[in-house]
Design an enzyme around this catalytic site. Structure first.
Site, PDB file in Angstrom:
ATOM      1  N   ARG A  58       0.906  -1.325  -0.095  1.00 46.26           N
ATOM      2  CA  ARG A  58      -0.118  -0.039   0.100  1.00 46.26           C
ATOM      3  C   ARG A  58       1.123   1.291   0.110  1.00 46.26           C
ATOM      4  NH1 ARG A  58       1.971   1.777   3.987  1.00 46.26           N
ATOM      5  NH2 ARG A  58       0.736   3.757   3.541  1.00 46.26           N
ATOM      6  N   GLY A  59       0.139   2.475  -0.346  1.00 51.08           N
ATOM      7  CA  GLY A  59       1.133   3.491  -0.229  1.00 51.08           C
ATOM      8  C   GLY A  59       1.214   4.015  -1.814  1.00 51.08           C
ATOM      9  N   ALA A  60       0.862   5.289  -2.120  1.00 53.35           N
ATOM     10  CA  ALA A  60       0.404   5.553  -3.594  1.00 53.35           C
ATOM     11  C   ALA A  60       1.957   5.139  -4.337  1.00 53.35           C
ATOM     12  CB  ALA A  60       0.368   6.813  -3.703  1.00 53.35           C
ATOM     13  N   ARG A 101      -7.526  -0.673  -6.858  1.00 53.49           N
ATOM     14  CA  ARG A 101      -8.140   0.638  -6.048  1.00 53.49           C
ATOM     15  C   ARG A 101      -8.001   1.916  -6.814  1.00 53.49           C
ATOM     16  NH1 ARG A 101      -4.269   1.289  -0.740  1.00 53.49           N
ATOM     17  NH2 ARG A 101      -6.325   2.237   0.145  1.00 53.49           N
ATOM     18  N   ASP A 258      -2.319  10.862  -2.374  1.00 50.57           N
ATOM     19  CA  ASP A 258      -2.546   9.582  -3.356  1.00 50.57           C
ATOM     20  C   ASP A 258      -2.911  10.389  -4.540  1.00 50.57           C
ATOM     21  OD1 ASP A 258      -3.201   8.261  -0.593  1.00 50.57           O
ATOM     22  OD2 ASP A 258      -2.913   6.987  -1.900  1.00 50.57           O
ATOM     23  N   ASN A 268      -5.604  12.182   0.387  1.00 47.84           N
ATOM     24  CA  ASN A 268      -4.637  11.586   1.239  1.00 47.84           C
ATOM     25  C   ASN A 268      -5.606  10.799   2.048  1.00 47.84           C
ATOM     26  OD1 ASN A 268      -2.025  10.718   1.884  1.00 47.84           O
ATOM     27  ND2 ASN A 268      -2.289  11.836   3.715  1.00 47.84           N
ATOM     28  N   LYS A 269      -5.011  10.083   2.962  1.00 47.79           N
ATOM     29  CA  LYS A 269      -5.813   9.021   3.973  1.00 47.79           C
ATOM     30  C   LYS A 269      -6.571   9.764   4.776  1.00 47.79           C
ATOM     31  CE  LYS A 269      -5.446   5.672   4.151  1.00 47.79           C
ATOM     32  NZ  LYS A 269      -6.307   4.725   3.552  1.00 47.79           N
TER      33      LYS A 269
HETATM   34  O1  MRU Z   1      -4.569   3.290   2.089  1.00 43.90           O
HETATM   35  P1  MRU Z   1      -3.474   3.444   1.992  1.00 43.90           P
HETATM   36  O2  MRU Z   1      -2.591   2.948   3.234  1.00 43.90           O
HETATM   37  O3  MRU Z   1      -2.595   3.050   0.621  1.00 43.90           O
HETATM   38  O4  MRU Z   1      -3.135   5.110   2.134  1.00 43.90           O
HETATM   39  C1  MRU Z   1      -1.828   5.487   1.917  1.00 43.90           C
HETATM   40  C2  MRU Z   1      -1.780   7.049   2.085  1.00 43.90           C
HETATM   41  O5  MRU Z   1      -2.802   7.669   2.299  1.00 43.90           O
HETATM   42  C3  MRU Z   1      -0.417   7.867   1.859  1.00 43.90           C
HETATM   43  O6  MRU Z   1      -0.280   8.986   2.769  1.00 43.90           O
HETATM   44  C4  MRU Z   1      -0.059   7.889   0.473  1.00 43.90           C
HETATM   45  O7  MRU Z   1      -0.343   6.918  -0.370  1.00 43.90           O
HETATM   46  C5  MRU Z   1       1.246   8.536   0.224  1.00 43.90           C
HETATM   47  S1  MRU Z   1       2.495   7.449   0.688  1.00 43.90           S
HETATM   48  C6  MRU Z   1       3.930   7.966   0.041  1.00 43.90           C
END
Ligand code: MRU
Length: 367
Positions: A58-60, A101, A258, A268-269
């Site tokens: 996970r994470g963009a 996603r 994201d 973002n989250k």
């Molecule tokens: O749902 P997730 O855990 O994939 O969400 C991740 C985030 O919101 C991060 O802040 C974002 O992807 C940036 S990661 C460098």
């Protein structure tokens, strides 16, 4: 973990790599952290899709790297010598992975980049094309490391300005935009790692990690990473941010993103926009760490960013010994929210610090 160096830590938790035979992805299963450090192999397109959907990876940026390696692995198995048939199979797998996603634009960016690489290889032999695709995925991974470093250098410049009187710089972050979300340094955590490289001690910073309900990426992942690097670390529930800021503990906020829209609004989250609103109230600088691959010039504003809705059980049951809400109650569980660009102090890209008006700033860095 506390006895190993930061470099060893990076190696141990390396988010995505290929297995030695290059026939599968080898990822660290982030759903098991921090209790269990286990690497798993993803062999099929269904396994890759499931790992992205369920947040094993996970994470963009890490989603983008996984999709790129995923396409290289899947394409290595197409049983054809004909380019058109190869490209058709590739497109079908690409479209399938794209449904995992919806919000992080890096997924689509990486898939498109792999497809463009394929299309530019027309005329080459299929074995050559397979190699080109592996190389392109390697390049996406390597570029991500450099991008994070550049973001980290700019962010470190901001941290230096805040260091006075021997007091640790108070940094708040949300979710996990760290090593586990990228290929190495993270985005929001990169300034901290760069600070260590420049001789700062772990006690020169105090990182406050928002727990990040409902999936706890801040508590489970960011605090694990930052504490493993020897940096003073505190975890707080999301609803404690205002209390922390009012108490004067926070000097600066770094978050990831994201998808950034052309006008600087960004997804973002979930919880990020609330944090930005509180930071504005207390006059605390709020920076978004944004690789240019996360900036989507085709999306005019945050209103057009698709927001993923997730399983209600993540709110009502996950992590609890027993269900914590009545059986049939409605649940609202968006994975992301949109923060208005007016709440941001600046956006740190690998190409420089962007400030409002963002569309002009993005064009100046070549987007
Ligand atoms: O749902 P997730 O855990 O994939 O969400 C991740 C985030 O919101 C991060 O802040 C974002 O992807 C940036 S990661 C460098």
């Amino acid at each position: 973990m506390s006895n190993i160096s930061v470099e060893e830590f990076f190696d141990k938790v390396l988010t995505v790599r290929l297995t030695p035979d290059r026939q599968a992805l080898d990822i660290i299963d982030q759903t098991l952290l921090p209790g269990t450090i286990r690497r798993i192999s993803l062999n099929t397109k269904e396994e890759i899709w499931e790992a992205i959907k369920k947040l094993r990876v996970r994470g963009a940026p890490a989603i983008g790297v996984s999709a790129a390696y995923g396409m290289a692995v899947l394409a290595s198995r197409y049983q054809t010598d004909d380019f058109e048939t190869f490209a058709k199979l590739f497109k079908a797998d690409k479209d399938y992975l794209a449904t995992s996603r919806p919000t992080a634009v890096n997924l689509f960016w990486a898939l498109d980049r792999m497809e463009s690489t394929l299309m530019a290889s027309r005329g080459k032999s299929i074995p050559e094309i397979r190699e080109i695709l592996y190389n392109e995925a390697d390049r996406i991974q390597a570029e991500d490391v450099q991008i994070s470093r550049s973001i980290g250098e700019i962010g470190f410049g901001l941290l230096k300005d805040l260091k006075k009187d021997g007091k640790p710089v108070g940094i708040e972050t949300h979710c996990n935009a760290g090593t586990l979300a990228t290929a190495k340094y993270g985005t929001a955590t990169a300034p901290m790692y760069i600070a260590l490289e420049h001789g700062w001690k772990g006690t020169d910073m105090h990182v406050y990690c928002d727990e990040t309900r409902p999936l706890l990426q801040g508590a489970r992942l960011t605090s694990f990473e930052v504490a493993s690097a020897g940096i003073t670390t505190t975890v707080q529930c999301d609803n404690m941010a205002s209390s922390l800021m009012r108490a004067g503990k926070i000097d600066i906020i770094f978050v990831g993103c994201d998808r950034v829209a052309r006008n600087g609004d960004f997804a973002n989250k979930i919880g990020t926009s609330g944090l930005a609103i509180i930071a504005k109230h207390y006059g605390i600088p709020f920076y978004v760490c944004a690789p240019s691959s996360t900036i989507d010039m085709n999306t005019p504003s945050g209103d057009q960013i698709p927001i993923e809705m997730r399983d209600p059980d993540e709110v009502t049951e996950m992590w609890y010994k027993e269900r914590m809400a009545p059986k049939d109650v409605n649940v609202y569980n968006p994975a992301f929210d949109v923060t208005d660009h007016s709440l941001i102090t600046g956006m740190i890209t690998e190409k420089g610090l962007c400030t409002a008006p963002y569309d002009e700033a993005f064009r100046r860095i070549g987007l």
